[in-house]
Design an enzyme around this catalytic site. Sequence first.
Site, PDB file in Angstrom:
ATOM      1  N   HIS A 309      16.606  30.215  59.817  1.00  0.00           N
ATOM      2  CA  HIS A 309      17.918  30.423  60.444  1.00  0.00           C
ATOM      3  C   HIS A 309      18.948  29.603  59.682  1.00  0.00           C
ATOM      4  O   HIS A 309      18.657  28.530  59.177  1.00  0.00           O
ATOM      5  CB  HIS A 309      17.885  29.965  61.910  1.00  0.00           C
ATOM      6  CG  HIS A 309      19.008  30.507  62.716  1.00  0.00           C
ATOM      7  ND1 HIS A 309      20.245  29.930  62.742  1.00  0.00           N
ATOM      8  CD2 HIS A 309      19.096  31.617  63.474  1.00  0.00           C
ATOM      9  CE1 HIS A 309      21.045  30.635  63.520  1.00  0.00           C
ATOM     10  NE2 HIS A 309      20.375  31.670  63.977  1.00  0.00           N
ATOM     11  N   ASP A 366      14.763  36.931  66.545  1.00  0.00           N
ATOM     12  CA  ASP A 366      14.265  38.274  66.199  1.00  0.00           C
ATOM     13  C   ASP A 366      12.757  38.368  66.110  1.00  0.00           C
ATOM     14  O   ASP A 366      12.218  39.466  65.976  1.00  0.00           O
ATOM     15  CB  ASP A 366      14.888  38.710  64.857  1.00  0.00           C
ATOM     16  CG  ASP A 366      16.385  38.888  64.987  1.00  0.00           C
ATOM     17  OD1 ASP A 366      17.137  38.195  64.290  1.00  0.00           O
ATOM     18  OD2 ASP A 366      16.798  39.693  65.845  1.00  0.00           O
TER      19      ASP A 366
END
Length: 432
Positions: A309, A366
């Site tokens: 991320h 996700d």
Amino acid sequence: MATTATLKLDDKEYPLPILIGTEGEKAIDTRKLRADSGYICYDQGYGNTGSCESAITYLDGDNGVLRHRGYPIEDLAQHSDFVETTYLIIYGELPNAAKRKEFGLLLRQNAAVETQMQRIFEGFPKDAPPMAMLSSIVASMAAHYPQLAANNFEKDLANFDLAAAMMVSKIRTIGAMIYRYLRGLPYIFPKQELPFCENFLHMMFSEPYKDYVASPEIARALNLLLLLHADHEQNCSTSTVRMVASSSANLFTSISAGICALSGPLHGGANVSVMQMLQSIHDEGDDGTRFIEAAKSGGKGHRLMGFGHAVYRNFDPRAKIIGKAATEVLKKLGVNDPLLDIATKLEQAALKDDYFLSRKLYPNVDFYSGIIMRALGIPTNMFTVIFAIGRTPGWIANWREVAANPKGRIYRPRQIYVGPVKRDYVPLGQRS
Ligand code: SDX
């Protein structure tokens, strides 16, 4: 704590004010740096640059903290639902009973997509990418509701409540209609009496003569998924919405741009890539070991999708919640999905592997979301559309911050030019 930083350049000193946010985040205010010194700041991808002051969402990437208007995501996931969290993110406070009822009614009253807008769907091939359809049809809302899309902040803010409710409600209907259109199925229109998520599932899965009635477990799972995607600070798509809004563009146009940004596989498209990755691992009879080794090459083509991320250097708190929910939902639905087992093995292996630990690569939102969506019967090519429906409250709230900022200005970053220096024109006949 210092209130000013001093930059020493070319034997001159430049005082730069320090800004401190309500959570103690610190920034050096460089707004006057170019005018005073002739220098700009350079930060490719803006990873270390604040583009705005915002009061919507607070992220602490090092400690895995996510709060919306001060409320921890863990509390909202446990106690709230998508519509209430949408209200909180847009208006800044949890709604009381009257406000919650009024907002819910506005959403139900604006769920339908008008016949003229339906004609746009017919212009797309039956294998069109759903996100390409979604961005186009959302952009067309500016044409269908010009009274809500004046491209004038004062006028558009005066109609904000209706435009916001329309945006939240209709993007969900448009998503369901895209699903039906691409499968050659007749549209199923919204039922005013149904709650938000139940209505979406009804529009997706009912048949003309047989209603689909979502079980409480399925409706709760979809609520949780949408809630966990509702906003996430200045991510790629939200920053895009702010960029477009800063030109005084209306809400629908700005959000259409956000949908385009979200569609990329490094951003919202990752949930599709995660499922494709898990499916290919499963089809190759790999238990994930081979894939992990390939992912450690780091090349963009071999990444462990759903991991890493741009902000979190710790667990994405949403991934923890979704990971737990994936196991619970599949158990309640009696679904045995081998891809969940592979995902769990991948996570366990990666979290022991120095390649991922040393780069602080943890599961993000996700990684598990697709497992739940698949269990709800949502096909992979619709996953990012679900993400967009969930992210709409955050996009709306950020558009409003730009529109309502009396000191706002158009976003216009600078650059460092690295092209050819001045040179004379060469007539065609003299070129090699
Ligand atoms: C979302 O910003 C947001 O808030 C986004 C989001 C939201 O809610 O809006 O949270 C939603 O977009 C989540 C992220 C979904 N994307 C993916 O899951 C795609 C896989 N992840 C990566 O591509 C990557 O981690 C990013 C794009 C998410 C972040 O990229 P960064 O921070 O720019 O990291 P990087 O590309 O600079 O990589 C740093 C290192 C590199 O290795 P080295 O060059 O140091 O050797 O880490 C490696 C990368 O190769 N790396 C990975 C990896 N992600 C980074 N290696 C293997 N697998 C990965 N997933």
